[in-house]
Each structure stands twice: as C-alpha cells, then as structure tokens.
Design a protein around this motif. Structure first.
Motif, short mmCIF file in Angstrom:
data_model
loop_
_atom_site.label_atom_id
_atom_site.label_comp_id
_atom_site.label_asym_id
_atom_site.label_seq_id
_atom_site.Cartn_x
_atom_site.Cartn_y
_atom_site.Cartn_z
N GLU A 1 0.81 -1.25 0.03
CA GLU A 1 -0.07 0.08 0.01
C GLU A 1 0.89 1.26 0.34
N VAL A 2 0.60 1.97 -1.10
CA VAL A 2 1.55 3.48 -1.33
C VAL A 2 0.89 4.42 -0.63
N ALA A 3 1.33 5.42 0.14
CA ALA A 3 0.71 6.62 0.76
C ALA A 3 0.43 7.34 -0.55
N GLU A 4 -0.33 8.37 -0.44
CA GLU A 4 -0.67 9.34 -1.69
C GLU A 4 0.40 9.59 -2.41
N PRO A 5 0.28 10.02 -3.69
CA PRO A 5 1.15 9.85 -4.46
C PRO A 5 2.48 10.83 -4.25
N THR A 6 2.28 11.82 -3.54
CA THR A 6 3.58 12.77 -3.14
C THR A 6 4.15 12.30 -1.81
N ALA A 7 3.62 11.31 -0.92
CA ALA A 7 4.35 10.94 0.23
C ALA A 7 5.12 9.74 0.08
N PRO A 8 6.41 10.01 0.16
CA PRO A 8 7.43 8.69 -0.16
C PRO A 8 7.25 7.76 0.96
N TYR A 9 6.20 7.17 1.20
CA TYR A 9 6.03 6.09 2.24
C TYR A 9 5.34 4.88 1.61
N PHE A 10 5.42 3.56 2.19
CA PHE A 10 4.48 2.57 1.83
C PHE A 10 4.47 1.58 2.94
N ALA A 11 3.44 0.74 2.75
CA ALA A 11 3.47 -0.44 3.96
C ALA A 11 3.08 -1.64 3.18
N LEU A 12 3.76 -3.11 3.77
CA LEU A 12 3.36 -4.27 3.15
C LEU A 12 2.32 -4.81 3.91
N SER A 13 1.90 -5.99 4.06
CA SER A 13 0.84 -6.50 4.57
C SER A 13 0.58 -6.36 6.10
N ASN A 14 2.16 -6.09 6.62
CA ASN A 14 2.06 -5.96 8.21
C ASN A 14 1.72 -4.61 8.45
N GLU A 15 1.26 -3.53 7.76
CA GLU A 15 0.65 -2.08 7.89
C GLU A 15 1.68 -1.35 8.70
N LEU A 16 2.99 -1.74 8.43
CA LEU A 16 4.16 -0.93 9.21
C LEU A 16 4.75 0.06 7.88
N ALA A 17 4.61 1.37 8.36
CA ALA A 17 5.03 2.48 7.48
C ALA A 17 6.52 2.35 7.24
N GLN A 18 6.89 2.47 6.02
CA GLN A 18 8.49 2.53 5.86
C GLN A 18 8.72 3.36 4.56
N PRO A 19 10.05 4.10 4.57
CA PRO A 19 10.47 5.12 3.50
C PRO A 19 10.13 4.26 2.03
N LEU A 20 9.76 5.09 1.17
CA LEU A 20 9.80 4.74 -0.59
C LEU A 20 11.23 5.61 -0.85
N PHE A 21 12.10 4.79 -1.16
CA PHE A 21 13.46 5.52 -1.53
C PHE A 21 13.52 5.68 -3.18
N THR A 22 13.75 6.96 -3.64
CA THR A 22 13.89 6.94 -4.83
C THR A 22 15.22 7.12 -5.38
N THR A 23 16.09 7.38 -4.30
CA THR A 23 17.62 7.00 -4.73
C THR A 23 17.79 5.74 -4.00
N GLU A 24 18.50 4.97 -5.02
CA GLU A 24 18.47 3.47 -4.61
C GLU A 24 20.18 3.19 -4.77
N TYR A 25 20.46 2.39 -3.63
CA TYR A 25 21.75 2.07 -3.49
C TYR A 25 22.47 0.71 -3.57
N TYR A 26 23.61 0.70 -4.12
CA TYR A 26 24.32 -0.66 -4.27
C TYR A 26 25.66 -0.87 -3.78
N GLU A 27 26.04 -2.26 -3.34
CA GLU A 27 27.56 -2.51 -3.08
C GLU A 27 27.95 -3.22 -4.28
N LEU A 28 28.97 -2.77 -4.85
CA LEU A 28 29.79 -3.42 -5.99
C LEU A 28 30.38 -4.92 -5.40
N VAL A 29 30.24 -5.88 -5.75
CA VAL A 29 30.83 -7.14 -5.15
C VAL A 29 31.60 -7.96 -6.42
N ARG A 30 31.53 -7.55 -7.56
CA ARG A 30 32.59 -7.99 -8.49
C ARG A 30 32.48 -6.73 -9.39
#
Ligand SMILES: CC(=O)N[C@H]1[C@@H](O[C@@H]2[C@H](O)[C@H](O)[C@@H](O)[C@H](O)[C@H]2O)O[C@H](CO)[C@@H](O)[C@@H]1O
Ligand code: ZN
Length: 294
Positions: free
Chosen positions: A240-269
């Motif tokens: 479930e994603v909060a209204e379009p502007t709010a960068p938050y969502f929840a899974l079926s556990n209904e616990l709000a968490q941030p919706l990241f639009t900057t995405e991060y990675y660790e190079l391993v090879r």
C-alpha cells in the motif's frame, strides 16, 4: 546471433514486488535510457498475504496467477519489457517466511537444488550477455528463504556463466546506507500522523542496511519517482503506497516505511569506476567496456 543493445542489466529477485521495492527507479531509468533491462523472478509469491479485503479470496495458485498480473502491470509502469520466471511459470514455488512448514515443500524455492536452478539462469545470461547483475546480499536482505536462495542462485549462475562463455563484468547487491535509513525513519516519525498507516517499521525491518562506507553506487531515481510509486501500487495485494507525493509505503504488516527513489548498491564483482573526485559511482555501467554485444 541477434544484435544486442549496448547496455544490458539483469536483475534477479525472489517474488513479484521485490523488483519495484528495491530497484524500481533504477529499472525505469535504464529502460528510459534505452538499455536492455531483464528481470528474472524466482517464484510467483503464491504464499503471500493479501492486503485488499476484496482480494482475500485469492489463495495459493490463484494468488500466484494474480501476482503475475501485478508484475506485468508494474513492468508496464517501469517501461521494462523483458521479465521472466526462473525455469518458467510455476517451476519454483514461494517458500513462505523462514521457519514455517511451507519451507519443506519439495516444490518450493528453498528446497531447490541451487546448481540446477543456477543452470536455468545461465541460459538467460548466455542469451542476454548482461554487463551488470543485481541481486540480494547473502542474507537475502532480510532473511526470507526465497531471497537467500535467489542470492545463491544468482551468484552461482554468474560463476557457471564464466565457464560457459560470458563473464558478467559487474555484480551488485541491493543496499541502503544506515545514515540514509536513520534520517528517513526520523522524518517518517514526524510524518506518521498524516499517513494512512497505523504504525511505523524500524530501520531493522529494512532489507540490506549497511554502514555508509560499504555503499559503492548511488542511483538518483528522482526523475522516476512517479513510475516507481506506480509500479509498487501495481503490486496491490502486497503493497500500500501513501498518496502520490508522500514517499512512504507499507506491506501487509501495515508498518509504514520510506519509499526510496535514490537506490543504493554495493559492488561485489568488478572495478569501482567513480567519477574523478567522487567517492561513489552514479552509474551501474560505470567503467564497463560497451559494444561487447554479439
Ligand atoms: C517483500 C517480500 O519479500 N514479501 C514476501 C513476504 O511477504 C511478507 C510476509 O507475508 C509476512 O508474513 C508479512 O508480515 C509481510 O508484511 C509480507 O511482506 O513473504 C511472502 C511469503 O513468502 C511472499 O509472498 C512476499 O512476496
Ligand atoms: Zn520477496
């Protein structure tokens, strides 16, 4: 052999929804830039919970078929045309959360022979010849058996592909830097009263959080924030994603968490190829010699 686009990105995920949560902005960005983005999803998520009351009748295989439809809609939002199920539809079933009886089902991914499953993925690797592979860390981000297996299968397939004729130059694991997570959850606490979610998750609930120093690559997906939120919304049984502007969502556990639009990675090879003077890469293909298409 058919001509391939110059840049080719392969992502390996456990269930329909993981790709949009972890890499939606990255996928949308590279698809928009004309790279070939290939998603391999290992199961259909048959044992997921269902958020909308009107869909609670979906159980087992019916849910799996429904989630394939959600995945198709999500890929449309991201502009991704090449998305596949590992070994074909229904080959590996959702294993359920760690420790439940579903984990022992011979048909589930957790019981799969990793080498056999990896050989299925090698076929995709030899066809697509990706320069970049993205998957989870060894813990699958948060310890779900299908996520752990997806990591094992992806990394084993990369090894087997080396000997089968295509060495993937760069491999990344999905990550979130701890300071970014801490700051996002502090903002969430302030915003929570205005959100449609009862409670907030905590940093420990976010998959792949590591010390900032382990982050090698930062993909700014702000230009694709709307597409990522729409793709996540397409997975309506799971997210479930909060209204379009709010960068938050929840899974079926209904616990709000941030919706990241900057995405991060660790190079391993592969070799880190940050711009001169920059500490982090800003492109997954940085340093890759393109034009290695067939
Ligand atoms: C994001 C992810 O990997 N989701 C999985 C996960 O779903 C969670 C599970 O149902 C848990 O019990 C809930 O509390 C949580 O809210 C869900 O996100 O596990 C499912 C079963 O294996 C899987 O289908 C789903 O895609
Ligand atoms: Zn998952």
């Amino acid at each position: 052999m058919t001509e391939l686009p110059d840049r080719r990105l392969l992502l390996v995920h456990a269930h329909p929804d993981d790709e949009s949560i972890n890499n939606g902005a990255t996928m949308a960005r590279y698809a928009a830039e004309g790279a070939r983005v290939t998603l391999v999803t290992c199961t259909l998520g048959e044992h997921g919970e269902v958020i909308p009351a009107g869909l609670r009748h979906l159980t087992g295989t019916a849910l799996g078929e429904h989630r394939l439809g959600e995945l198709t809609a999500a890929m449309r939002e991201l502009g991704v045309e090449d998305f596949r199920l590992l070994g074909g539809k229904g080959r590996y079933e959702d294993s359920g959360m760690m420790g439940i009886a579903d984990n022992d089902d011979p048909a589930c991914l957790w019981q799969a022979d990793v080498d056999e499953a990896a050989r299925e993925l090698v076929e995709v690797i030899l066809e697509v010849r990706p320069q970049v592979l993205v998957t989870y860390d060894p813990d699958g981000g948060y310890g779900h058996p299908d996520h752990i297996q997806a990591h094992r299968i992806a990394m084993r397939a990369a090894e087997l592909a080396d000997d089968a004729g295509w060495r993937i130059p760069k491999i990344y694991w999905n990550r979130v830097p701890r300071t970014v997570a801490d700051e996002a959850f502090a903002r969430l606490q302030a915003d929570l009263p205005g959100l449609p979610f009862g409670k907030a998750a905590v940093v420990a609930d976010v998959p792949g959080v590591v010390a900032d120093e382990r982050i090698t690559t930062v993909i700014d997906g702000a230009a694709h924030a709307t597409a990522k939120a729409a793709a996540m919304r397409a997975h309506a049984t799971q997210i479930e994603v909060a209204e379009p502007t709010a960068p938050y969502f929840a899974l079926s556990n209904e616990l709000a968490q941030p919706l990241f639009t900057t995405e991060y990675y660790e190079l391993v090879r592969g070799e880190r190829a940050a711009e001169p003077g920059a500490a982090k890469e800003t492109d997954l293909f940085a340093g890759v010699t393109l034009g290695e298409a067939s």
